[in-house]
Scaffold this active site. Structure first.
Site, PDB file in Angstrom:
ATOM      1  N   ILE A  12       6.302   4.812   4.097  1.00 17.39           N
ATOM      2  CA  ILE A  12       5.437   5.337   5.105  1.00 17.39           C
ATOM      3  C   ILE A  12       6.204   4.857   6.408  1.00 17.39           C
ATOM      4  CG2 ILE A  12       3.764   3.269   5.045  1.00 17.39           C
ATOM      5  CD1 ILE A  12       1.792   5.473   5.466  1.00 17.39           C
ATOM      6  N   ASP A  35       0.786  -2.994   4.847  1.00 22.05           N
ATOM      7  CA  ASP A  35       0.717  -3.955   5.849  1.00 22.05           C
ATOM      8  C   ASP A  35       1.843  -4.586   6.372  1.00 22.05           C
ATOM      9  OD1 ASP A  35      -0.893  -4.753   7.946  1.00 22.05           O
ATOM     10  OD2 ASP A  35      -1.797  -6.092   6.741  1.00 22.05           O
ATOM     11  N   TYR A 127      -5.565  -4.318  -3.752  1.00 19.40           N
ATOM     12  CA  TYR A 127      -6.910  -4.011  -3.845  1.00 19.40           C
ATOM     13  C   TYR A 127      -7.519  -3.400  -5.106  1.00 19.40           C
ATOM     14  CZ  TYR A 127      -7.414  -5.909   1.027  1.00 19.40           C
ATOM     15  OH  TYR A 127      -7.429  -6.690   1.977  1.00 19.40           O
TER      16      TYR A 127
END
Length: 170
Positions: A12, A35, A127
């Site tokens: 990304i 992140d 997550y």
């Protein structure tokens, strides 16, 4: 106008789009996965703006399902839209919070005037969200969103994620 959905296997941080979406943690101060990669490649300008957000409006952190934009620093994008995905749990249906990440990110993209937005598979990494369900929620939410964004790219890190999203887009 309908939004074009594109699937890409890759990184990304290499996307030349108006905005990349960061699967952030609530501190906005960097972390692992997407992140960490965005903060490392984008450089210190992103962290500086995130710290300013923490010193102001988001002193308690960015709430799960919300989204906020910063510069993209050295990334080829113009902006980073940070959103905090929910952690998956069998005890509680948190699907609406995951959908909110996509809706709120597109709302912020519209406010910025972004026409192209790249999303990761939010919450499907550390997550723990099951990839098939994460893909379903992502695609259904983006398709249903009222947005001026012309192209949404789902940037998938591996073949399994790509295939899960491809099944939903078909």
């Amino acid at each position: 106008m309908s939004t074009t959905l594109t699937l890409t296997r890759g990184d990304i941080t290499e996307q030349a789009v108006d905005a990349v979406v960061n699967a952030a943690n609530s501190t906005l101060l960097g972390g692992g996965g997407v992140d960490g990669a965005i903060h490392r490649r984008g450089g210190p300008d992103i962290l500086e703006e995130c710290r300013a957000l923490r010193d102001g409006t988001y002193f308690r952190g960015l709430p799960t399902g919300a989204a906020v934009a910063t510069t993209a620093g050295r990334l080829p994008a113009r902006w980073v839209i940070h959103t905090v995905g929910p952690r998956f749990t069998h005890q509680e249906d948190r699907s609406e919070l995951l959908a909110s990440c996509y809706r709120e990110s597109l709302r912020v993209a519209d406010e910025l005037g972004a026409r192209t937005v790249a999303f990761p598979a939010i919450s499907a990494g550390i997550y723990g969200w099951p990839m098939e369900d994460a893909a379903r929620i992502a695609v259904e939410t983006v398709r249903a969103a009222q947005t001026s964004v012309e192209e949404v790219r789902f940037i998938l890190f591996d073949e399994a994620a790509y295939e899960a999203f491809a099944r939903q887009v078909r």
